[in-house]
Scaffold this active site. Sequence first.
Site, mmCIF file in Angstrom:
data_model
loop_
_atom_site.group_PDB
_atom_site.id
_atom_site.type_symbol
_atom_site.label_atom_id
_atom_site.label_comp_id
_atom_site.label_asym_id
_atom_site.label_seq_id
_atom_site.Cartn_x
_atom_site.Cartn_y
_atom_site.Cartn_z
ATOM 1 C CE LYS A 16 -10.938 5.957 -2.731
ATOM 2 N NZ LYS A 16 -10.681 6.650 -3.363
ATOM 3 C CE1 TYR A 28 -8.908 6.445 1.726
ATOM 4 C CE2 TYR A 28 -9.763 7.514 0.420
ATOM 5 C CZ TYR A 28 -8.771 6.142 0.977
ATOM 6 O OH TYR A 28 -7.797 6.234 -0.197
HETATM 7 P P1 NAD Z 1 -5.941 5.765 -12.929
HETATM 8 O O1 NAD Z 1 -6.539 7.420 -13.340
HETATM 9 O O2 NAD Z 1 -4.541 6.458 -12.582
HETATM 10 O O3 NAD Z 1 -5.825 4.594 -13.377
HETATM 11 C C1 NAD Z 1 -6.903 4.388 -13.560
HETATM 12 C C2 NAD Z 1 -6.518 3.211 -14.818
HETATM 13 O O4 NAD Z 1 -8.203 2.494 -15.737
HETATM 14 C C3 NAD Z 1 -5.794 3.390 -16.104
HETATM 15 O O5 NAD Z 1 -4.429 2.997 -16.135
HETATM 16 C C4 NAD Z 1 -6.995 3.520 -17.259
HETATM 17 O O6 NAD Z 1 -5.660 2.979 -18.035
HETATM 18 C C5 NAD Z 1 -7.901 2.060 -16.993
HETATM 19 N N1 NAD Z 1 -9.255 2.282 -16.985
HETATM 20 C C6 NAD Z 1 -9.732 1.188 -18.263
HETATM 21 N N2 NAD Z 1 -10.531 1.105 -18.459
HETATM 22 C C7 NAD Z 1 -10.936 2.800 -18.508
HETATM 23 C C8 NAD Z 1 -11.135 3.737 -18.999
HETATM 24 N N3 NAD Z 1 -12.933 3.590 -19.841
HETATM 25 N N4 NAD Z 1 -11.475 5.304 -19.073
HETATM 26 C C9 NAD Z 1 -10.899 5.369 -18.634
HETATM 27 N N5 NAD Z 1 -9.470 4.631 -17.846
HETATM 28 C C10 NAD Z 1 -9.624 3.247 -17.576
HETATM 29 O O7 NAD Z 1 -6.597 5.932 -11.612
HETATM 30 P P2 NAD Z 1 -6.202 5.929 -10.129
HETATM 31 O O8 NAD Z 1 -6.289 6.820 -9.317
HETATM 32 O O9 NAD Z 1 -5.391 4.089 -10.145
HETATM 33 O O10 NAD Z 1 -7.196 5.833 -9.684
HETATM 34 C C11 NAD Z 1 -8.643 3.882 -9.890
HETATM 35 C C12 NAD Z 1 -9.004 3.273 -9.216
HETATM 36 O O11 NAD Z 1 -8.254 3.402 -7.442
HETATM 37 C C13 NAD Z 1 -10.813 4.127 -8.534
HETATM 38 O O12 NAD Z 1 -11.118 4.115 -8.359
HETATM 39 C C14 NAD Z 1 -9.543 5.156 -6.966
HETATM 40 O O13 NAD Z 1 -10.582 5.091 -6.317
HETATM 41 C C15 NAD Z 1 -9.137 3.898 -6.601
HETATM 42 N N6 NAD Z 1 -7.811 4.104 -6.102
HETATM 43 C C16 NAD Z 1 -7.542 4.112 -4.598
HETATM 44 C C17 NAD Z 1 -6.700 4.492 -4.058
HETATM 45 C C18 NAD Z 1 -6.474 3.585 -2.344
HETATM 46 O O14 NAD Z 1 -5.235 4.530 -1.284
HETATM 47 N N7 NAD Z 1 -6.670 3.059 -1.842
HETATM 48 C C19 NAD Z 1 -5.930 5.734 -4.142
HETATM 49 C C20 NAD Z 1 -5.930 6.139 -5.514
HETATM 50 C C21 NAD Z 1 -6.866 5.492 -6.133
#
Ligand code: NAD
Length: 372
Positions: free
Chosen positions: A138, A223
């Site tokens: 999401k 949420y």
């Molecule tokens: P994060 O920054 O920790 O991880 C993102 C990942 O994407 C990194 O490994 C990064 O290297 C990669 N990536 C690939 N292409 C990229 C680019 N062009 N620019 C930047 N990063 C790039 O982020 P996260 O917290 O893991 O969030 C990722 C997704 O998960 C988001 O959509 C977020 O909303 C979702 N999320 C959901 C929950 C949940 O509880 N359902 C919790 C946290 C995050």
Amino acid sequence: MNTRRDFLQKMGASALMLQLSSVITFANTPNQIEQPYDGKVLRVAIMGLGGYATRVAEAMKACTKAKLVGVISGTPSKVKDWQMKYKIAEKNCYNYDTFDQVKNNPDIDAIYVITPNALHHSHVIRVAKAGKHVICEKPMALNTKEGQEMIDACKKAKVRLLVGYRMHFEPQTLEVIRMRNAGDFGKIMFFQGQCGFKIGDPKQWRLNKALAGGGSMMDIGIYAINGARYMVGEEPVWVTAQETKTNPAIFKEGVDETIQFQLGFPSGAVASCLSSYNINHLDRFYVSGDKGFAEMQPSTGYGPIKGRTHKGELTQPITTHQTTQMDKMATIIFEDDKPVVPVDGEEGLKDLRIIEAIYQAVKTGEKVKLTA
Ligand code: NAD
């Protein structure tokens, strides 16, 4: 009492998952022997090995119906780490240039897209074209146009599209929904959803409009929107919203810091919600009917979720959300199981439609009507 999850967590070995048919474990209910799982296991590759992906991978160690078997990443060192940590075969490792070739890999059933919001659209469509089921984090996309295109691409490719709505499988949340459906709260009149935290590093992608698609609303406010819908049990028909910005240096144009919004439902119920990247300790749902109420705090954090109603504390088991989610998603994909609250692309699209209306209401200061 031992549970299968306790057992697997102690063993900590995902390799054991495929041998579960030889293991007899015990369910939470006393005297009830849980049947060992010998069905199909959903073999998942995770795309984007960041913070949340790591949480999902750790939680999947305790899954019985889903297993992490592959990765897609642009960082070779991360791929190596994950290969070691989760015993991932070289042939199941891809980068962003090569992952279309997953179509020739019979050992991967589904790809879980956990990349920044703006990349979900193209990543999901490419996965669909490769003929694999998709689980997408999401917010499903940046807007309804993108969301619809993702749904259409998955339909065309005959693959499932699921959105990572982990709360839809959380036992206390499901109990409140059950009680509402049973009439325990009477006629629902009001929902309050408060979702927020103080965001850290100003350089992160969450504060970059191009990658995030917005600000707190896309990330955490969603949420409250989603919760309003599953707690009230209706789809809103109007939205009003007001934005507060105290720090435009961090929260630039198009990146919302704090938004209050109100939703109106066909029954006359109303919701009052808050989404913020600048207020800590906001994780609370309250639903009130003419016969009773439910309060959850925390309501959507990683847990433990804590709920009470006019009848007392909720005592449903505490779960690791992502473990339950991935096991349930395996049954949705393989057995066409229907969850109490949907997690399909249409569900993701409904939230995007409301987000768009909220942003429109902030901009115009007007009440925005929502049509299905
Ligand atoms: P994060 O920054 O920790 O991880 C993102 C990942 O994407 C990194 O490994 C990064 O290297 C990669 N990536 C690939 N292409 C990229 C680019 N062009 N620019 C930047 N990063 C790039 O982020 P996260 O917290 O893991 O969030 C990722 C997704 O998960 C988001 O959509 C977020 O909303 C979702 N999320 C959901 C929950 C949940 O509880 N359902 C919790 C946290 C995050």
